[in-house]
Design a protein around this motif. Structure first.
Motif, PDB file in Angstrom:
ATOM      1  N   ARG A   1      12.259  10.637 -12.842  1.00  0.00           N
ATOM      2  CA  ARG A   1      13.432  10.995 -13.644  1.00  0.00           C
ATOM      3  C   ARG A   1      14.378   9.807 -13.803  1.00  0.00           C
ATOM      4  O   ARG A   1      15.103   9.704 -14.794  1.00  0.00           O
ATOM      5  N   GLN A   2      14.359   8.937 -12.814  1.00  0.00           N
ATOM      6  CA  GLN A   2      15.231   7.765 -12.860  1.00  0.00           C
ATOM      7  C   GLN A   2      14.591   6.590 -13.593  1.00  0.00           C
ATOM      8  O   GLN A   2      15.153   5.498 -13.628  1.00  0.00           O
ATOM      9  N   GLY A   3      13.385   6.815 -14.142  1.00  0.00           N
ATOM     10  CA  GLY A   3      12.731   5.777 -14.919  1.00  0.00           C
ATOM     11  C   GLY A   3      11.703   4.957 -14.179  1.00  0.00           C
ATOM     12  O   GLY A   3      11.158   3.993 -14.727  1.00  0.00           O
ATOM     13  N   SER A   4      11.411   5.316 -12.931  1.00  0.00           N
ATOM     14  CA  SER A   4      10.415   4.573 -12.165  1.00  0.00           C
ATOM     15  C   SER A   4       9.007   4.916 -12.633  1.00  0.00           C
ATOM     16  O   SER A   4       8.772   5.956 -13.267  1.00  0.00           O
ATOM     17  N   GLY A   5       8.074   4.061 -12.263  1.00  0.00           N
ATOM     18  CA  GLY A   5       6.681   4.297 -12.594  1.00  0.00           C
ATOM     19  C   GLY A   5       6.057   5.333 -11.675  1.00  0.00           C
ATOM     20  O   GLY A   5       6.730   5.923 -10.816  1.00  0.00           O
ATOM     21  N   PRO A   6       4.759   5.563 -11.824  1.00  0.00           N
ATOM     22  CA  PRO A   6       4.091   6.588 -11.017  1.00  0.00           C
ATOM     23  C   PRO A   6       4.017   6.200  -9.544  1.00  0.00           C
ATOM     24  O   PRO A   6       4.063   5.027  -9.185  1.00  0.00           O
ATOM     25  N   ALA A   7       3.880   7.213  -8.700  1.00  0.00           N
ATOM     26  CA  ALA A   7       3.668   6.987  -7.270  1.00  0.00           C
ATOM     27  C   ALA A   7       2.195   6.687  -7.027  1.00  0.00           C
ATOM     28  O   ALA A   7       1.313   7.311  -7.625  1.00  0.00           O
ATOM     29  N   LEU A   8       1.939   5.740  -6.135  1.00  0.00           N
ATOM     30  CA  LEU A   8       0.580   5.420  -5.709  1.00  0.00           C
ATOM     31  C   LEU A   8       0.431   5.920  -4.280  1.00  0.00           C
ATOM     32  O   LEU A   8       1.161   5.488  -3.382  1.00  0.00           O
ATOM     33  N   ILE A   9      -0.502   6.847  -4.075  1.00  0.00           N
ATOM     34  CA  ILE A   9      -0.714   7.440  -2.753  1.00  0.00           C
ATOM     35  C   ILE A   9      -2.078   6.988  -2.233  1.00  0.00           C
ATOM     36  O   ILE A   9      -3.107   7.226  -2.880  1.00  0.00           O
ATOM     37  N   VAL A  10      -2.085   6.334  -1.086  1.00  0.00           N
ATOM     38  CA  VAL A  10      -3.330   5.950  -0.430  1.00  0.00           C
ATOM     39  C   VAL A  10      -3.675   7.048   0.557  1.00  0.00           C
ATOM     40  O   VAL A  10      -2.925   7.326   1.494  1.00  0.00           O
ATOM     41  N   SER A  11      -4.812   7.689   0.315  1.00  0.00           N
ATOM     42  CA  SER A  11      -5.182   8.889   1.064  1.00  0.00           C
ATOM     43  C   SER A  11      -6.624   8.739   1.537  1.00  0.00           C
ATOM     44  O   SER A  11      -7.481   8.317   0.762  1.00  0.00           O
ATOM     45  N   PRO A  12      -6.938   9.078   2.794  1.00  0.00           N
ATOM     46  CA  PRO A  12      -8.218   8.655   3.375  1.00  0.00           C
ATOM     47  C   PRO A  12      -9.436   9.490   3.051  1.00  0.00           C
ATOM     48  O   PRO A  12     -10.550   9.002   3.175  1.00  0.00           O
ATOM     49  N   LEU A  13      -9.290  10.755   2.695  1.00  0.00           N
ATOM     50  CA  LEU A  13     -10.458  11.617   2.574  1.00  0.00           C
ATOM     51  C   LEU A  13     -10.498  12.337   1.236  1.00  0.00           C
ATOM     52  O   LEU A  13      -9.467  12.726   0.685  1.00  0.00           O
TER      53      LEU A  13
ATOM     54  N   VAL B   1      -5.564   7.177  -4.371  1.00  0.00           N
ATOM     55  CA  VAL B   1      -6.740   6.313  -4.213  1.00  0.00           C
ATOM     56  C   VAL B   1      -7.134   6.286  -2.749  1.00  0.00           C
ATOM     57  O   VAL B   1      -6.297   6.459  -1.856  1.00  0.00           O
ATOM     58  N   GLY B   2      -8.419   6.077  -2.501  1.00  0.00           N
ATOM     59  CA  GLY B   2      -8.890   5.908  -1.132  1.00  0.00           C
ATOM     60  C   GLY B   2      -8.679   4.472  -0.686  1.00  0.00           C
ATOM     61  O   GLY B   2      -8.663   3.547  -1.508  1.00  0.00           O
ATOM     62  N   PRO B   3      -8.512   4.236   0.600  1.00  0.00           N
ATOM     63  CA  PRO B   3      -8.272   2.867   1.080  1.00  0.00           C
ATOM     64  C   PRO B   3      -9.416   1.914   0.772  1.00  0.00           C
ATOM     65  O   PRO B   3      -9.201   0.710   0.617  1.00  0.00           O
ATOM     66  N   GLU B   4     -10.634   2.446   0.646  1.00  0.00           N
ATOM     67  CA  GLU B   4     -11.771   1.570   0.358  1.00  0.00           C
ATOM     68  C   GLU B   4     -11.670   0.960  -1.036  1.00  0.00           C
ATOM     69  O   GLU B   4     -12.275  -0.087  -1.311  1.00  0.00           O
ATOM     70  N   ARG B   5     -10.897   1.598  -1.939  1.00  0.00           N
ATOM     71  CA  ARG B   5     -10.692   1.004  -3.267  1.00  0.00           C
ATOM     72  C   ARG B   5     -10.022  -0.355  -3.163  1.00  0.00           C
ATOM     73  O   ARG B   5     -10.248  -1.239  -3.999  1.00  0.00           O
ATOM     74  N   LEU B   6      -9.173  -0.533  -2.144  1.00  0.00           N
ATOM     75  CA  LEU B   6      -8.440  -1.790  -1.987  1.00  0.00           C
ATOM     76  C   LEU B   6      -9.365  -2.933  -1.607  1.00  0.00           C
ATOM     77  O   LEU B   6      -8.967  -4.102  -1.661  1.00  0.00           O
ATOM     78  N   ASN B   7     -10.601  -2.602  -1.231  1.00  0.00           N
ATOM     79  CA  ASN B   7     -11.583  -3.621  -0.880  1.00  0.00           C
ATOM     80  C   ASN B   7     -12.631  -3.792  -1.969  1.00  0.00           C
ATOM     81  O   ASN B   7     -13.614  -4.496  -1.785  1.00  0.00           O
ATOM     82  N   ASN B   8     -12.418  -3.131  -3.100  1.00  0.00           N
ATOM     83  CA  ASN B   8     -13.379  -3.184  -4.201  1.00  0.00           C
ATOM     84  C   ASN B   8     -12.952  -4.258  -5.204  1.00  0.00           C
ATOM     85  O   ASN B   8     -11.830  -4.204  -5.723  1.00  0.00           O
TER      86      ASN B   8
END
Length: 727
Positions: free
Chosen positions: A70-82, A128-135
């Motif tokens: 609502r304040q104009g920020s972009g989307p939230a990125l959630i790193v989730s394991p399963l 996203v899953g944490p393994e994406r950060l290693n892709n």
């Protein structure tokens, strides 16, 4: 969003969103929830929230994400394991009007549409899953834009960041770099229900990382609530054998409230327990890392919809599984730490639901803990070998895939995958487009740190043993293990109020459970492919016309499906076999003639074996570790079955690389055996099926290579048999 909503006081906006999220206009924030939202939205803080399962951590980040949008920020990125956690969160977000999507290996076909929605501003939350950060593809094509546009970063199950935690995951270490690269003013939220003080300090330190330096962990807003759960009735029931534990379940599972989870320490135990309970008439399903992804999703839904009484699961069913009315959690065997145990039992007793939690420890628990601990700990030898191979390849401009790396380092695939992740997050190696490369960055094996982690693991194991014998309230004990000193005696556990669970066993059901556990015979699947890269290790690994071994093993040179008495991880015969294969008091292998009970059980396996044609002869596959055990088993089976005893294969050299990876194991076996003349002469004149007998089968390469030799000598089939198979 309307301008009226955007101009309303923050707490009023948050309260309205909470009503939408819960579907309850009367819903109110738990103590601390709004304070966390305020820290993120109003003050753009970095926050660590440690609160018990069911407290509402997801409400904090969903509401914060919408308020920031609502304040104009972009989307939230959630790193989730399963995957299970992601699916639940996406569904929960949709119910609350949050536009959410997930990116993981299960929905690759949807990625293009998700990127388009992101570019159009049509998403509020991306998981996203944490393994994406290693892709490499994700890091190159997704991550820069996500970091630039990110309005809120959320690290769910943040204890995975810390190698001091019970569930450390190397991919999570990359989040440190992600945090450091965020634009100034982007709030960060880390959440967990299972973190002791050491883990809290480690996570807070990483949250404080900023561009250009570190602000210090004191800059992190930490919200820590009480972790005791008055909805859980805890207990520990000591029973002498696996049969008794399974008999108790078969007797009393129907009287436990609602539906629940039965945890086991191994895949084999989960499968055996599920089979025994189904035989007793209970609708249950097994659930483990071996279960197909679609079958796992279906099993989760079956439990949520109460179509099954229980899932019999390994720790693969853990973080993120959300069933608010879960009625019980039973453990057949204890996890290796009280913190891990708390995390698993936290699946039950949410909200106003009461739940029964019972631990039934087994005598095999310590052995299983030790196996998993040693399998997951990097060693200086392994890390040094991997780095040396990658540096050599990188200097020649080569990238090495994992199979190619296996031909250069004698490290098991599972350990190799872990090592590469550890080295990658510490900057020594990285995944490139076609494989792994060394970065050239300086790196050393941090022996003191690994020793500290090992000692922490040993202390955790001792705490789990202490929990089983404690005279303190069990909930107080668990809370204190998570450094929560506020817990008060629960008044309902078996220490506070006496045993609440029955101890009697139905003799008939227990006997049936024993039959299931003590059944003999586990299939040994024959290998069908040679390991890639074999020719680069063994020049004599050739077939006709000098062609290097590779690809499929010809059917006419392949072993048939074999049998073992049991897996070493089985609950029934596995316990007995672990005694036989355990080291002696001085650490050396125990050896001697096959015990009578194992001999009789082996004969039962042979009697039940549905082979197409009965073997005509027995050949022994000598053991480099327990030669007397293997040889006496072969001799005994030949005599009892009135089969021609052709003696043992002869050593040319002992197999090398015992315990290494597949390609080294195979290479070490090639050229290690010779067919005795009497075997060749017999098969030349009397071709027929041969029973190949040994004490234990692990990689299956010895039996595969020797089977090929026997088939080429005239055996019409080779049927491997062993007392034990490792997995």
């Amino acid at each position: 969003m309307t301008s009226t909503a955007s101009s309303a006081p923050l707490k009023e906006q948050a309260q309205d969103l909470l009503a939408q999220l819960t579907g309850a206009p009367e819903a109110r924030f738990h103590p601390g929830q709004f304070e966390a939202i305020e820290a993120l939205v109003e003050h753009r803080r970095r926050a660590l929230v440690i609160q018990r399962t069911g407290w509402g951590k997801s409400a904090v980040y969903f509401i914060s994400a919408l308020l920031l949008r609502r304040q104009g920020s972009g989307p939230a990125l959630i790193v989730s394991p399963l995957l299970a956690l992601m699916r639940d969160q996406v569904q929960a977000a949709a119910r609350a009007g949050v536009r959410a999507a997930m990116v993981n290996s299960s929905n690759v076909t949807e990625w293009a549409a998700i990127r388009a929605d992101l570019a159009a501003g049509e998403l509020d939350v991306l998981l996203v899953g944490p393994e994406r950060l290693n892709n490499p593809d994700f890091r190159q094509n997704w991550l820069p834009e996500l970091v630039r546009a990110c309005g809120l970063l959320v690290i769910d199950e943040a204890h995975c960041i810390s190698d001091w935690g019970h569930d450390f995951r190397p991919d999570y270490r990359r989040i440190r770099d992600l945090i450091a690269n965020l634009p100034a003013g982007v709030p960060v939220l880390a959440t967990t229900a299972t973190a002791n003080e050491r883990v809290v300090e480690d996570v807070a330190e990483q949250l404080a990382i900023q561009q250009g330096g570190q602000a210090g962990p004191d800059s992190v807003f930490i919200l820590r609530g009480p972790l005791s759960r008055d909805s859980l009735r805890l207990g520990v029931l000591h029973l002498p054998t696996a049969t008794d534990r399974l008999g108790w379940l078969a007797t009393h599972l129907g009287s436990l409230p609602g539906s629940g989870i039965i945890y086991t320490l191994t895949v084999a135990a989960a499968e055996d327990t599920a089979a025994a309970l189904r035989a007793a008439g209970y609708p249950v399903l097994p659930y483990s890392g071996k279960t197909d992804a679609d079958e796992r999703a279906e099993a989760e839904e079956a439990l949520k919809e109460n179509r099954v009484k229980a899932l019999v699961a390994t720790s693969a069913l853990g973080m993120g599984f959300d069933k608010p009315d879960l009625g019980f959690v039973i453990h057949l065997g204890a996890p290796s730490s009280a913190v891990a145990y708390y995390q698993q039992v936290g699946r039950a007793g949410r909200g106003a639901i009461k739940a029964d939690v019972l631990l039934m420890p087994g005598r095999e628990d310590r052995e299983i803990w030790e196996y998993f601990a040693t399998a997951s700990m990097p060693t200086p030898e392994n890390t040094g070998a991997v780095l040396a191979a990658l540096r050599q390849a990188s200097s020649a401009g080569q990238e090495l895939t994992v199979p190619a790396l296996e031909t250069r380092v004698d490290v098991k695939r599972s350990s190799l995958d872990l090592l590469l992740k550890v080295l990658a997050v510490e900057g020594a190696v990285e995944r490139a487009e076609r494989g792994w490369v060394a970065t050239g960055a300086p790196w050393h094996y941090d022996a003191p740190r690994y020793e500290r982690v090992l000692q922490a693991r040993l202390r955790e194991q001792q705490a789990m043993l202490d929990y089983q014998r404690t005279s303190t309230c069990r909930m107080v004990f668990l809370a204190q293990e998570l450094d929560d000193t506020t817990a008060q005696p629960c008044g309902i556990c078996d220490v506070c109020a006496g045993p609440w669970y029955p101890s009697g066993l139905d003799p008939a059901l227990t006997a049936q459970a024993g039959i299931t556990l003590n059944r003999t015979g586990v299939e040994i699947e024959p290998r069908a492919m040679w390991p890639s890269g074999l020719g680069s290790l063994v020049s004599e690994a050739t077939v006709d016309h000098g062609k290097p071994l590779g690809g499929r093993i010809a059917l006419q040179e392949r072993a048939q499906a074999g049998r073992a008495l049991a897996r070493l991880t089985d609950l029934g015969w596995g316990n007995r076999l672990r005694e036989i294969f355990a080291p002696g008091p001085d650490g050396s292998p125990l050896d001697g003639p096959v015990p009578a009970d194992l001999g009789r059980a082996s004969l039962q396996v042979l009697a039940d074996w549905d082979w197409e044609q009965r073997p005509v002869a027995v050949v022994g596959l000598p053991s480099p570790v327990r030669p007397a055990l293997a040889s006496s088993l072969a001799r005994g089976l030949a005599a009892a079955g009135k089969l021609t005893d052709l003696g043992d294969m002869e050593w040319v050299k002992e197999p090398e690389h015992f315990g290494g990876n597949s390609v080294f194991r195979c290479a070490g076996v090639l050229g290690a055996y010779r067919l005795p003349d009497r075997v060749q002469e017999y098969l030349a004149s009397s071709p027929g099926p041969v029973l190949l007998v040994t004490d234990r089968i692990d990689s299956r390469w010895s039996s595969t290579v020797v089977a090929r030799m026997l088939r080429k000598a005239g055996a019409t089939a080779v049927l491997p048999y062993a007392l034990a198979i490792t997995h």
